[in-house]
Write a protein that holds these residues in place. Structure first.
Motif, PDB file in Angstrom:
ATOM      1  N   ALA A   1       9.552   0.051   3.931  1.00  0.00           N
ATOM      2  CA  ALA A   1       9.047   1.334   3.434  1.00  0.00           C
ATOM      3  C   ALA A   1       8.270   2.069   4.518  1.00  0.00           C
ATOM      4  O   ALA A   1       8.403   3.289   4.664  1.00  0.00           O
ATOM      5  N   ILE A   2       7.477   1.347   5.290  1.00  0.00           N
ATOM      6  CA  ILE A   2       6.741   1.981   6.390  1.00  0.00           C
ATOM      7  C   ILE A   2       7.727   2.537   7.421  1.00  0.00           C
ATOM      8  O   ILE A   2       7.573   3.663   7.911  1.00  0.00           O
TER       9      ILE A   2
ATOM     10  N   ALA B   1      14.647  12.754   2.156  1.00  0.00           N
ATOM     11  CA  ALA B   1      15.070  11.590   1.364  1.00  0.00           C
ATOM     12  C   ALA B   1      14.266  10.334   1.703  1.00  0.00           C
ATOM     13  O   ALA B   1      13.754   9.675   0.792  1.00  0.00           O
ATOM     14  N   PRO B   2      14.106   9.955   3.000  1.00  0.00           N
ATOM     15  CA  PRO B   2      13.285   8.762   3.284  1.00  0.00           C
ATOM     16  C   PRO B   2      11.826   8.935   2.876  1.00  0.00           C
ATOM     17  O   PRO B   2      11.186   7.983   2.425  1.00  0.00           O
TER      18      PRO B   2
ATOM     19  N   GLY C   1       7.495   7.420  -0.818  1.00  0.00           N
ATOM     20  CA  GLY C   1       6.480   7.791  -1.798  1.00  0.00           C
ATOM     21  C   GLY C   1       6.686   7.095  -3.134  1.00  0.00           C
ATOM     22  O   GLY C   1       5.733   6.618  -3.750  1.00  0.00           O
ATOM     23  N   VAL C   2       7.946   7.021  -3.579  1.00  0.00           N
ATOM     24  CA  VAL C   2       8.242   6.337  -4.835  1.00  0.00           C
ATOM     25  C   VAL C   2       7.904   4.856  -4.713  1.00  0.00           C
ATOM     26  O   VAL C   2       7.313   4.257  -5.622  1.00  0.00           O
TER      27      VAL C   2
ATOM     28  N   LEU D   1       1.671   0.469  -6.025  1.00  0.00           N
ATOM     29  CA  LEU D   1       0.306   0.604  -6.526  1.00  0.00           C
ATOM     30  C   LEU D   1       0.221   0.270  -8.012  1.00  0.00           C
ATOM     31  O   LEU D   1      -0.791  -0.255  -8.477  1.00  0.00           O
ATOM     32  N   ARG D   2       1.260   0.569  -8.765  1.00  0.00           N
ATOM     33  CA  ARG D   2       1.253   0.280 -10.196  1.00  0.00           C
ATOM     34  C   ARG D   2       1.499  -1.180 -10.495  1.00  0.00           C
ATOM     35  O   ARG D   2       0.992  -1.719 -11.465  1.00  0.00           O
ATOM     36  N   THR D   3       2.298  -1.844  -9.687  1.00  0.00           N
ATOM     37  CA  THR D   3       2.647  -3.236  -9.921  1.00  0.00           C
ATOM     38  C   THR D   3       1.527  -4.125  -9.390  1.00  0.00           C
ATOM     39  O   THR D   3       1.230  -4.097  -8.202  1.00  0.00           O
TER      40      THR D   3
END
Length: 145
Positions: A31-32, A52-53, A58-59, A65-67
């Motif tokens: 992701a980074i 797109a990347p 971001g997603v 963060l939610r998990t």
């Protein structure tokens, strides 16, 4: 393009240095990397390709963060005195200075930052604690009435 990539790399290095990226996974690294590629493409003036990347990064960040991360509870290490002496390599008459010196010598070899494991370092620390506690209990004179 170059300064933006350097800023992102600097932020990633700072996060790693402060320990916030110590538990980085392969997905986090990807992701980074996607974020850096997207930022570079946006800086080059290619918004359709670079967006797109950046959106995927971001997603993923929001999902991460939610998990909640799964953390294993610290398993307490219980040692008796003979095991603790065997781990640190000290004899029965070792004073606190000799115990601490043996601990420093051994932890410098088994620390996770030096290639050892957390479990082994925890065991070495527990051995030191057991021996120091035993030494102080042995030195306290019994109370007289």
């Amino acid at each position: 393009m170059g300064p933006l990539a350097l800023i992102i790399a600097g932020i990633a290095a700072w996060l790693w240095w402060t320990g916030k990226l110590r538990r980085i996974t392969g997905r986090d690294g990807m992701a980074i990397g996607m974020g850096v590629i997207g930022a570079m493409l946006l800086a080059k003036g290619k918004p359709l390709i670079g967006l797109a990347p950046m959106i995927m990064t971001g997603v993923y960040a929001l999902w991460r963060l939610r998990t909640p991360t799964i953390t294993r509870p610290a398993d307490p290490v219980s040692l008796d005195i003979t095991e603790a002496r065997a781990i640190l390599g000290v004899d029965e008459n070792a004073d606190p200075d000799a115990i601490r010196a043996a601990h420093r010598r051994l932890i410098s070899l088994t620390h996770p930052d030096r290639g050892g494991t957390e479990a082994l370092a925890r065991k070495v620390n527990a051995a030191r604690d057991v021996l120091l506690r035993h030494y102080t209990e042995k030195q306290v004179p019994p109370e007289r009435d």
